[in-house]
Design an enzyme around this catalytic site. Structure first.
Site, PDB file in Angstrom:
ATOM      1  CD  GLN A  78     -20.840 -49.616 -33.048  1.00 49.61           C
ATOM      2  OE1 GLN A  78     -20.247 -49.303 -34.078  1.00 49.61           O
ATOM      3  NE2 GLN A  78     -20.396 -49.269 -31.843  1.00 49.61           N
ATOM      4  CG  HIS A 140     -16.042 -48.465 -35.121  1.00 44.03           C
ATOM      5  ND1 HIS A 140     -14.809 -47.931 -34.785  1.00 44.03           N
ATOM      6  CD2 HIS A 140     -16.838 -48.221 -34.042  1.00 44.03           C
ATOM      7  CE1 HIS A 140     -14.868 -47.393 -33.576  1.00 44.03           C
ATOM      8  NE2 HIS A 140     -16.100 -47.570 -33.113  1.00 44.03           N
ATOM      9  CD  GLU A 234     -11.363 -35.713 -35.985  1.00 40.04           C
ATOM     10  OE1 GLU A 234     -10.292 -35.998 -35.422  1.00 40.04           O
ATOM     11  OE2 GLU A 234     -11.538 -35.831 -37.221  1.00 40.04           O
ATOM     12  CE1 TYR A 244     -10.829 -33.872 -43.671  1.00 44.53           C
ATOM     13  CE2 TYR A 244     -10.476 -35.548 -45.353  1.00 44.53           C
ATOM     14  CZ  TYR A 244     -10.831 -34.271 -45.003  1.00 44.53           C
ATOM     15  OH  TYR A 244     -11.194 -33.364 -45.984  1.00 44.53           O
ATOM     16  CE1 TYR A 255     -14.520 -45.246 -26.035  1.00 47.99           C
ATOM     17  CE2 TYR A 255     -13.438 -46.857 -27.441  1.00 47.99           C
ATOM     18  CZ  TYR A 255     -14.355 -45.841 -27.271  1.00 47.99           C
ATOM     19  OH  TYR A 255     -15.116 -45.412 -28.334  1.00 47.99           O
TER      20      TYR A 255
END
Length: 365
Positions: A78, A140, A234, A244, A255
């Site tokens: 990513q 991430h 979210e 949060y 997973y």
């Protein structure tokens, strides 16, 4: 009974037909390798960043120019060249901002740099933010950037997947939203600037992997969405200093199917205003303020990777009251949304042969 069924089918067709005909898709460019960042220049030209570490100018005549001068980055998983943003005074100062996965001791981490954009290259490059610590892995990194009306730059990060617990700790930048001045210095009113051992750039924490951010037009507040694990994506309204919840609070599961954290709510932690279960893998978002789709005015638009659709969320004040799925017929992963100056909506599709599409009304206005 037969006549009733015919009537129901007629009513259904009347509901569906206008929806199917309310937009058309224009293909602006093809052959883009996992495009991620996108901005529209004052000239009408477009800059597209490919995750593998290439920055392209799409010229108004249809040609492409490769922009040189990017720093070294980790283009794996990513990671790579991520978001693009223009300084609010770009027309005068030519500052282009970009986030990317920066290599270094310990692995890689999200970094943000700015540089002056010329016709063919970047100059005067300055790295204004470096995520600490760097970690191993290729997942991430986040990352979105957005300027607010006061000129503050917000940067979203991921918790790098294997370092999820660091999202709850203030001594690092993982799983956080950062707030900086445009040149990279820390505002003196940031919430943790006087907290011992806390990173002063932190604006909020307890995030998993934020890939969508936008300023809410009426309130000026920052809204973001973040990826949940197996479910639990979210939408959050960001408050200075708020927690949060990740990984202590989530609507998702491991997973493997196991539970995570301590439920969906804990005292002292901010709750999301919208949750997707199962996950749609949201990426990119904007509040629509154009004139080409008048009935979309004020809607929050969200791209979906795994969901392969564009989601239109209808708002009532700061509450989401309805969700509409669009573009599912394209069967593409939508990475990024950008409002075009003419009121259309640019879309980047995430693929090795990615596309830049433009959403326009079905008929000329």
């Amino acid at each position: 009974m037969e006549s009733l069924m015919r009537m129901l089918l007629l009513l259904l067709s009347l509901l569906v037909t206008p929806l199917a005909a309310e937009y058309r898709i224009q293909t602006v460019a093809q052959g883009l390798h996992h495009p991620w960042g996108l901005v529209e220049l004052p000239s009408g030209e477009l800059l597209v960043g490919e995750r593998r570490g290439r920055l392209l100018r799409l010229n108004t005549d249809g040609s492409r120019t490769l922009i040189a001068g990017l720093p070294k980055m980790v283009s794996a998983g990513q990671g790579g060249l991520l978001d693009l943003a223009l300084h609010p005074n770009f027309a005068e100062n030519r500052w282009l901002y970009f986030s990317y996965s920066q290599p270094g001791k310990g692995g890689a981490g999200t970094a943000v740099a700015r540089a002056k954009l010329t016709d063919t290259h970047l100059s005067s490059l300055e790295v204004i933010f470096v995520q600490q610590p760097k970690t191993t892995g290729s997942a991430h990194f986040g990352s979105r950037m957005v300027f607010d009306a006061q000129g503050y730059l917000f940067i979203t990060t991921g918790e790098r997947y294997h370092a999820r617990d660091k999202a709850q700790q203030l001594d690092n930048h993982l799983g956080k939203i950062l707030r900086l001045h445009d040149e990279g210095t820390v505002p003196t009113d940031n919430p943790f600037i006087n907290t011992p051992h806390a990173k002063p750039e932190i604006w909020s924490y307890g995030h998993r992997n934020i890939q969508g951010a936008a300023i809410h037009p009426p309130s000026g507040e920052l809204w973001v969405h973040e990826h949940g694990p197996r479910g639990g994506d979210e939408v959050n309204i960001i408050k200075a200093g708020a927690n949060y919840g990740w990984p202590l609070v989530t609507h998702g599961r491991e997973y493997s199917g196991g539970s995570i954290g301590q439920g969906t709510h804990l005292k002292g932690m901010a709750d999301p205003i919208w949750v997707w279960v199962p996950s749609i893998a949201p990426s990119g978002m904007l509040f629509y303020r154009g004139e080409l789709f008048p009935h979309w005015q004020g809607s929050l638009l969200v791209g979906a990777l795994a969901g392969q659709k564009l989601v239109r969320l209808t708002l009532n004040g700061q509450k989401i009251v309805n969700e509409q799925a669009l573009l599912g017929e394209l069967n593409v992963r939508i990475r990024t949304l950008v409002a075009a100056k003419d009121g259309g909506i640019y879309l980047l599709t995430d693929a090795a042969n990615g596309q830049l599409l433009k959403l326009l009304p079905a008929t000329d206005q």
